[in-house]
Design a protein around this motif. Structure first.
Motif, PDB file in Angstrom:
ATOM      1  N   TYR A 158       0.811  -1.210   0.000  1.00 33.73           N
ATOM      2  CA  TYR A 158       0.000   0.000   0.000  1.00 33.73           C
ATOM      3  C   TYR A 158       0.847   1.263   0.000  1.00 33.73           C
ATOM      4  CZ  TYR A 158      -3.018   3.782   1.395  1.00 33.73           C
ATOM      5  OH  TYR A 158      -3.664   4.991   1.436  1.00 33.73           O
ATOM      6  N   ASN A 159       1.897   1.303   0.791  1.00 32.14           N
ATOM      7  CA  ASN A 159       2.718   2.513   0.884  1.00 32.14           C
ATOM      8  C   ASN A 159       3.353   2.860  -0.460  1.00 32.14           C
ATOM      9  OD1 ASN A 159       2.208   3.046   3.610  1.00 32.14           O
ATOM     10  ND2 ASN A 159       3.805   1.600   4.260  1.00 32.14           N
ATOM     11  N   VAL A 160       3.752   1.830  -1.209  1.00 27.87           N
ATOM     12  CA  VAL A 160       4.358   2.081  -2.526  1.00 27.87           C
ATOM     13  C   VAL A 160       3.300   2.598  -3.500  1.00 27.87           C
ATOM     14  CG1 VAL A 160       5.603   1.061  -4.471  1.00 27.87           C
ATOM     15  CG2 VAL A 160       6.124   0.332  -2.137  1.00 27.87           C
ATOM     16  N   ILE A 161       2.142   1.949  -3.540  1.00 28.26           N
ATOM     17  CA  ILE A 161       1.062   2.397  -4.427  1.00 28.26           C
ATOM     18  C   ILE A 161       0.654   3.826  -4.085  1.00 28.26           C
ATOM     19  CG2 ILE A 161      -1.379   2.079  -5.004  1.00 28.26           C
ATOM     20  CD1 ILE A 161       0.311   0.072  -6.435  1.00 28.26           C
ATOM     21  N   ARG A 162       0.538   4.128  -2.804  1.00 32.54           N
ATOM     22  CA  ARG A 162       0.144   5.473  -2.378  1.00 32.54           C
ATOM     23  C   ARG A 162       1.156   6.514  -2.845  1.00 32.54           C
ATOM     24  NH1 ARG A 162       0.365   9.479   1.371  1.00 32.54           N
ATOM     25  NH2 ARG A 162      -1.607  10.224   2.244  1.00 32.54           N
ATOM     26  N   LYS A 163       2.438   6.205  -2.703  1.00 31.11           N
ATOM     27  CA  LYS A 163       3.474   7.139  -3.146  1.00 31.11           C
ATOM     28  C   LYS A 163       3.444   7.306  -4.672  1.00 31.11           C
ATOM     29  CE  LYS A 163       6.690   6.270   0.690  1.00 31.11           C
ATOM     30  NZ  LYS A 163       7.967   5.629   1.085  1.00 31.11           N
ATOM     31  N   MET A 164       3.132   6.240  -5.389  1.00 26.46           N
ATOM     32  CA  MET A 164       3.055   6.333  -6.844  1.00 26.46           C
ATOM     33  C   MET A 164       1.890   7.229  -7.269  1.00 26.46           C
ATOM     34  SD  MET A 164       3.944   2.387  -7.957  1.00 26.46           S
ATOM     35  CE  MET A 164       3.802   2.708  -9.729  1.00 26.46           C
ATOM     36  N   TRP A 192      -4.944  -9.679  -8.379  1.00 25.54           N
ATOM     37  CA  TRP A 192      -5.502  -8.513  -9.080  1.00 25.54           C
ATOM     38  C   TRP A 192      -6.485  -7.766  -8.186  1.00 25.54           C
ATOM     39  CZ3 TRP A 192      -7.066 -12.016 -13.798  1.00 25.54           C
ATOM     40  CH2 TRP A 192      -5.894 -12.519 -14.392  1.00 25.54           C
ATOM     41  N   GLU A 193      -7.292  -8.528  -7.448  1.00 26.84           N
ATOM     42  CA  GLU A 193      -8.252  -7.909  -6.538  1.00 26.84           C
ATOM     43  C   GLU A 193      -7.526  -7.147  -5.434  1.00 26.84           C
ATOM     44  OE1 GLU A 193     -12.511  -9.025  -4.495  1.00 26.84           O
ATOM     45  OE2 GLU A 193     -11.163 -10.638  -5.106  1.00 26.84           O
ATOM     46  N   ASP A 194      -6.439  -7.704  -4.944  1.00 26.08           N
ATOM     47  CA  ASP A 194      -5.636  -7.001  -3.927  1.00 26.08           C
ATOM     48  C   ASP A 194      -5.133  -5.671  -4.472  1.00 26.08           C
ATOM     49  OD1 ASP A 194      -6.004  -9.059  -2.149  1.00 26.08           O
ATOM     50  OD2 ASP A 194      -4.027  -9.962  -2.458  1.00 26.08           O
ATOM     51  N   PHE A 195      -4.643  -5.680  -5.715  1.00 27.76           N
ATOM     52  CA  PHE A 195      -4.143  -4.435  -6.308  1.00 27.76           C
ATOM     53  C   PHE A 195      -5.267  -3.406  -6.471  1.00 27.76           C
ATOM     54  CE2 PHE A 195      -0.265  -6.730  -7.882  1.00 27.76           C
ATOM     55  CZ  PHE A 195       0.651  -5.844  -7.351  1.00 27.76           C
ATOM     56  N   ILE A 196      -6.425  -3.858  -6.883  1.00 32.44           N
ATOM     57  CA  ILE A 196      -7.558  -2.941  -7.014  1.00 32.44           C
ATOM     58  C   ILE A 196      -7.874  -2.296  -5.668  1.00 32.44           C
ATOM     59  CG2 ILE A 196     -10.041  -2.815  -7.458  1.00 32.44           C
ATOM     60  CD1 ILE A 196      -9.592  -4.975  -9.611  1.00 32.44           C
ATOM     61  N   ASP A 197      -7.868  -3.096  -4.615  1.00 29.24           N
ATOM     62  CA  ASP A 197      -8.138  -2.557  -3.268  1.00 29.24           C
ATOM     63  C   ASP A 197      -7.081  -1.531  -2.863  1.00 29.24           C
ATOM     64  OD1 ASP A 197     -10.355  -4.165  -3.085  1.00 29.24           O
ATOM     65  OD2 ASP A 197      -9.374  -5.731  -1.893  1.00 29.24           O
ATOM     66  N   LEU A 198      -5.812  -1.825  -3.159  1.00 26.57           N
ATOM     67  CA  LEU A 198      -4.725  -0.892  -2.826  1.00 26.57           C
ATOM     68  C   LEU A 198      -4.878   0.414  -3.596  1.00 26.57           C
ATOM     69  CD1 LEU A 198      -1.632  -3.314  -2.837  1.00 26.57           C
ATOM     70  CD2 LEU A 198      -2.852  -2.434  -0.848  1.00 26.57           C
ATOM     71  N   ILE A 199      -5.196   0.301  -4.892  1.00 23.71           N
ATOM     72  CA  ILE A 199      -5.354   1.495  -5.736  1.00 23.71           C
ATOM     73  C   ILE A 199      -6.531   2.334  -5.253  1.00 23.71           C
ATOM     74  CG2 ILE A 199      -5.928   2.287  -8.068  1.00 23.71           C
ATOM     75  CD1 ILE A 199      -4.430  -0.331  -9.041  1.00 23.71           C
ATOM     76  N   LYS A 206      -7.923   2.387  -2.300  1.00 21.51           N
ATOM     77  CA  LYS A 206      -7.647   2.968  -0.982  1.00 21.51           C
ATOM     78  C   LYS A 206      -6.769   4.212  -1.112  1.00 21.51           C
ATOM     79  CE  LYS A 206      -5.643   1.898   3.557  1.00 21.51           C
ATOM     80  NZ  LYS A 206      -4.919   0.877   4.370  1.00 21.51           N
ATOM     81  N   ALA A 207      -5.708   4.110  -1.916  1.00 21.69           N
ATOM     82  CA  ALA A 207      -4.807   5.252  -2.106  1.00 21.69           C
ATOM     83  C   ALA A 207      -5.530   6.400  -2.800  1.00 21.69           C
ATOM     84  CB  ALA A 207      -3.585   4.823  -2.917  1.00 21.69           C
ATOM     85  N   SER A 208      -6.327   6.070  -3.815  1.00 24.69           N
ATOM     86  CA  SER A 208      -7.074   7.086  -4.549  1.00 24.69           C
ATOM     87  C   SER A 208      -8.033   7.837  -3.630  1.00 24.69           C
ATOM     88  CB  SER A 208      -7.847   6.424  -5.694  1.00 24.69           C
ATOM     89  OG  SER A 208      -8.705   7.340  -6.332  1.00 24.69           O
ATOM     90  N   ASN A 209      -8.762   7.108  -2.808  1.00 26.18           N
ATOM     91  CA  ASN A 209      -9.731   7.734  -1.904  1.00 26.18           C
ATOM     92  C   ASN A 209      -9.045   8.552  -0.817  1.00 26.18           C
ATOM     93  OD1 ASN A 209     -11.889   6.608  -3.287  1.00 26.18           O
ATOM     94  ND2 ASN A 209     -11.905   4.751  -2.037  1.00 26.18           N
TER      95      ASN A 209
END
Length: 458
Positions: free
Chosen positions: A17-23, A43-50, A52-55
């Motif tokens: 999550y921290n990496v996706i959020r920084k990206m 893939w579902e995990d990545f969607i959740d991470l994206i 979460k970071a987006s929101n």
């Protein structure tokens, strides 16, 4: 503001999550999930991470699914180091012959003695010496580490395979359920390929998803104009193109594909080896930076980074550096202009852009569909296109277009009201203020008319 967009690929390097959020915070406009790798749980995990970071950051990020398509790959085996001059047996994976497995029988019905085989984007190459029913003996021309599940290509040939595989159909169910904005369609050979995929997605309930055609075969290049017409956008997939054409021809092929997409006013994204050196290094090479400058001049809408962010050591730095280079390039380079489209709406859009560039005006639009905004983007204004939209789905579709900054301002009764709400939003955010010159524009589908206003804000 950066006008060109950045699409990043997910993978082991950013499964956090921290990496996706920084990206996202560093400027990623869209994420690509490559369905050639991983499984639906990942893939579902990545969607959740994206999401979460987006929101959390309040930044709308576009999600793109990349179908594997009719690709021939190596099967599963332990990685093995091979050397130049070595002989190797490739076998159909369901046979009991000893050798390196290949997952599709069409490979063995397509190859002939003397054919050149390219594996893993050409890292390994070999010449066919003996062909049997379910196997072939090859001599290694260029050796490297041979790894499982890597793509296999016949130089100058295309496998006669249907445009959609059983795996693709199963993945489409996942795509329809998970609210993707676009699908990348692999190995597109003609416009019928796009029609077939679009219909298959509709049967799964994905009625409004955009299709981005990946151009990576000789047929795709030959039929680029009809594909640009049928698809919602184009991806210049230089990796596979480089295995079908002499490398010295790639710059002109790239130029041809970009120009075709732009003539149709469709977004075009450049992919493969954008900042490939950053897989191992924290900074790009000088040549890669020059490559980005050239693509800005050719007028791409954005860039797709693949291994740089999916398996590289510096996924966040890739986004930071690419954004930095694009912004610097924009200061010095004006994208090449295109021929005026015969679409009347496009001619009006060109007039809006020409006027905005001449008087240094900000462009503010309101859109219920993507068309008018994409037409304006197609003529590459020198400033952002602030576009008020009513729905998040429209915002995320527009997010990959050159220069468009989509703003979710809610539903309006008409286009006039939509423009007022959008202007008010931009004033509140401090983007616009007293003294700014603004061109406001919208397309009324009901009245078949345009709104174009030039005003100086008080």
């Amino acid at each position: 503001m950066r006008l060109l967009k950045i699409v990043a690929t997910v993978g082991p390097a950013n499964y956090d999550y921290n990496v996706i959020r920084k990206m996202v915070a560093s400027g990623t406009d869209a994420f690509r999930i490559n369905m050639s790798h991983g499984d639906q749980k990942q893939w579902e995990d990545f969607i959740d991470l994206i999401n979460k970071a987006s929101n959390e950051l309040g930044i709308k990020v576009t999600k793109i699914a990349d179908l594997e398509g009719p690709r021939v790959r190596l099967g599963n085996f332990e990685p093995v180091k091979i050397q130049q001059g070595q002989n190797l047996v490739l076998r159909y994976e369901n046979s009991k012959i000893d050798g390196i497995p290949v997952d599709n029988k069409v490979f063995f019905s397509s190859i002939e003695q003397g054919d050149k085989i390219l594996i893993d984007d050409g890292k390994v190459s070999a010449e066919v010496e003996i062909v049997e029913k379910d196997s072939a003996e090859v001599r290694i021309i260029e050796g490297d580490l041979l790894e499982p599940r890597k793509g296999v290509v016949l130089a100058g040939k295309e496998f006669d395979m249907p445009p959609i595989t059983d795996k693709d159909l199963n993945d489409m169910k996942f795509i329809a359920a998970k609210d993707f904005d676009y699908v990348m369609v692999s190995f597109v050979r003609n416009s019928k390929h796009i029609d077939i995929v679009r219909e298959a997605l509709k049967k799964q309930g994905a009625n409004n998803i955009g299709l981005l055609a990946k151009i990576e075969t000789p047929s795709g290049v030959k039929n680029i104009d009809e594909i640009s017409e049928a698809a919602d956008g184009i991806v210049v997939a230089r990796g596979d193109l480089g295995m079908h054409f002499p490398l010295e021809q790639l710059p002109m092929i790239q130029k041809k594909i970009i120009e075709s997409a732009r003539r149709k006013l469709k977004p075009v994204i450049l992919a493969t080896e954008i900042f490939m050196s950053m897989i191992e290094r924290p900074v790009p090479s000088r040549g890669e930076i020059s490559d980005v400058y050239k693509a800005v001049e050719e007028g791409v809408d954005g860039f797709l980074v693949t291994s740089e962010t999916s398996i590289g050591k510096y996924p966040v730095q890739v986004i930071i550096w690419l954004s930095r280079v694009i912004q610097e390039a924009q200061k010095h380079i004006t994208p090449n202009r295109i021929e005026i489209s015969d679409i009347s709406d496009a001619r009006i859009a060109k007039g809006v852009v020409d006027l905005a560039n001449d008087i240094g005006a900000e462009i503010v639009s309101y859109a219920t569909t993507i068309d008018m905004s994409r037409f304006i983007a197609g003529f590459r204004p020198s400033k952002p296109i602030y576009t008020g939209v009513s729905e998040e789905s429209v915002a995320k579709k527009l997010n990959i277009f050159y220069g468009i900054k989509p703003l979710i301002v809610g539903q309006s009764n008409n286009e006039e009201e939509g423009l007022k709400v959008t202007e008010s939003y931009l004033r509140k955010e401090g983007v616009l203020g007293a003294g700014d010159t603004v061109i406001e524009t919208a397309r009324s589908l009901e009245e078949n008319s345009f709104i174009i206003k030039v005003k100086q804000l008080m």
